[in-house]
Design an enzyme around this catalytic site. Structure first.
Site, short mmCIF file in Angstrom:
data_model
loop_
_atom_site.label_atom_id
_atom_site.label_comp_id
_atom_site.label_asym_id
_atom_site.label_seq_id
_atom_site.Cartn_x
_atom_site.Cartn_y
_atom_site.Cartn_z
N ASP A 9 0.84 -1.20 0.00
CA ASP A 9 0.00 0.00 0.00
C ASP A 9 0.89 1.26 0.00
O ASP A 9 2.09 1.19 0.29
CB ASP A 9 -0.88 -0.05 1.26
CG ASP A 9 -1.72 1.19 1.46
OD1 ASP A 9 -2.41 1.59 0.51
OD2 ASP A 9 -1.70 1.74 2.57
N ASP A 11 -0.48 5.04 1.15
CA ASP A 11 -0.81 5.94 2.25
C ASP A 11 -0.81 5.19 3.58
O ASP A 11 -1.53 4.20 3.76
CB ASP A 11 -2.17 6.59 2.02
CG ASP A 11 -2.15 7.57 0.88
OD1 ASP A 11 -1.30 8.47 0.89
OD2 ASP A 11 -2.99 7.45 -0.04
N LYS A 151 -8.30 -5.15 -3.58
CA LYS A 151 -6.89 -5.32 -3.94
C LYS A 151 -6.54 -6.81 -4.04
O LYS A 151 -5.80 -7.22 -4.95
CB LYS A 151 -5.99 -4.66 -2.89
CG LYS A 151 -6.10 -3.16 -2.77
CD LYS A 151 -5.16 -2.66 -1.68
CE LYS A 151 -5.28 -1.19 -1.44
NZ LYS A 151 -4.32 -0.70 -0.40
N ASP A 175 -2.08 -1.14 5.84
CA ASP A 175 -2.46 -0.52 7.10
C ASP A 175 -3.96 -0.32 7.30
O ASP A 175 -4.36 0.19 8.35
CB ASP A 175 -1.79 0.86 7.22
CG ASP A 175 -2.44 1.90 6.33
OD1 ASP A 175 -2.68 1.61 5.13
OD2 ASP A 175 -2.74 2.99 6.83
N ASP A 179 -6.99 -3.27 2.93
CA ASP A 179 -5.90 -4.21 2.72
C ASP A 179 -6.23 -5.62 3.21
O ASP A 179 -5.43 -6.55 3.02
CB ASP A 179 -4.63 -3.72 3.44
CG ASP A 179 -4.07 -2.45 2.84
OD1 ASP A 179 -3.92 -2.41 1.60
OD2 ASP A 179 -3.79 -1.50 3.60
#
Length: 222
Positions: A9, A11, A151, A175, A179
């Site tokens: 990831d 951010d 994802k 995070d 995810d």
């Protein structure tokens, strides 16, 4: 030890707390001795640009799996027409997405719509459901997207096969709630210390350090 293929990831994971990216992260990605997939909720230009400036192949998953690129192919998932319908209804509602008049957050977005987290999630979710859509919280925005798009699905169905890899070979680092499916798909998963409870619960392990320092710890560089 040979490095695993990496799905990571941006951010909150590659970035510092102020959303900037440290030079050590660029160096770590550039030196990674296996394919790297940048997997983000941002629209496609962001991870493509990041890959270009790092100097790695533009293997990316954008818009939480709504659009991806690998092996010189672009992959789309979800229902853009439903998202367009939501976008129009959102505009009529008088709500403000919160990104300013130009709205760079949604300007290049093709398969979802993102709004600031200051808006009531329950109201956004109710509006999304009217169009057959759902809301995912990335920690930076509420993303309105098609159910089933993630994802993890993009990595499993599109990106890993395009790279000639099995999804179980991947190390995933992230995070946020968005995810979780990536963690479930990958062979190994790590949540950085600043991750939300959803990501931490889904991860195989959690780092002691946060943000970019947590990523460097996750990959054995800190």
């Amino acid at each position: 030890m040979t490095a695993r293929p990496l799905a990571v990831d941006i951010d909150g994971t590659l970035s510092r707390a102020d959303s900037s990216i440290a030079g050590a992260v660029f160096d770590a990605l550039r030196a990674w001795d296996a394919p790297v997939v940048i997997a983000t909720g941002k629209s496609m230009p962001y991870p493509i640009a990041l890959a270009q400036f790092v100097g790695i192949e533009p293997n990316v998953i954008a818009e939480n799996g709504g659009v991806a690129h690998a092996g010189d192919e672009v992959f789309f998932e979800g229902d853009p027409e439903a998202v367009d319908g939501f976008r129009a209804a959102f505009s009529r509602s008088g709500l403000d997405a919160g990104w300013g008049e130009v709205d760079l957050v949604n300007r290049w977005r093709e398969t979802e719509f993102a709004v600031e987290r200051t808006l009531p999630r329950e109201r956004i979710a109710a509006m999304a459901a009217e169009h057959g859509l759902e809301v995912v919280d990335t920690g930076f925005a509420y993303h309105v997207k098609s159910p089933g798009v993630s994802k993890g699905r993009a990595l499993t169905d599109s990106v890993a096969p395009a790279l000639g890899l099995d999804v179980s070979e991947f190390l995933a680092v992230g995070d946020s709630e968005n995810d979780v499916e990536l963690f479930e798909a990958a062979g190994e998963s790590v949540a950085v210390a600043n991750a939300d409870e959803h990501a931490k619960a889904a991860a195989d392990r959690v780092t002691e350090r946060s943000n970019a320092d947590g990523f460097l710890e996750a990959v054995g560089l800190a």
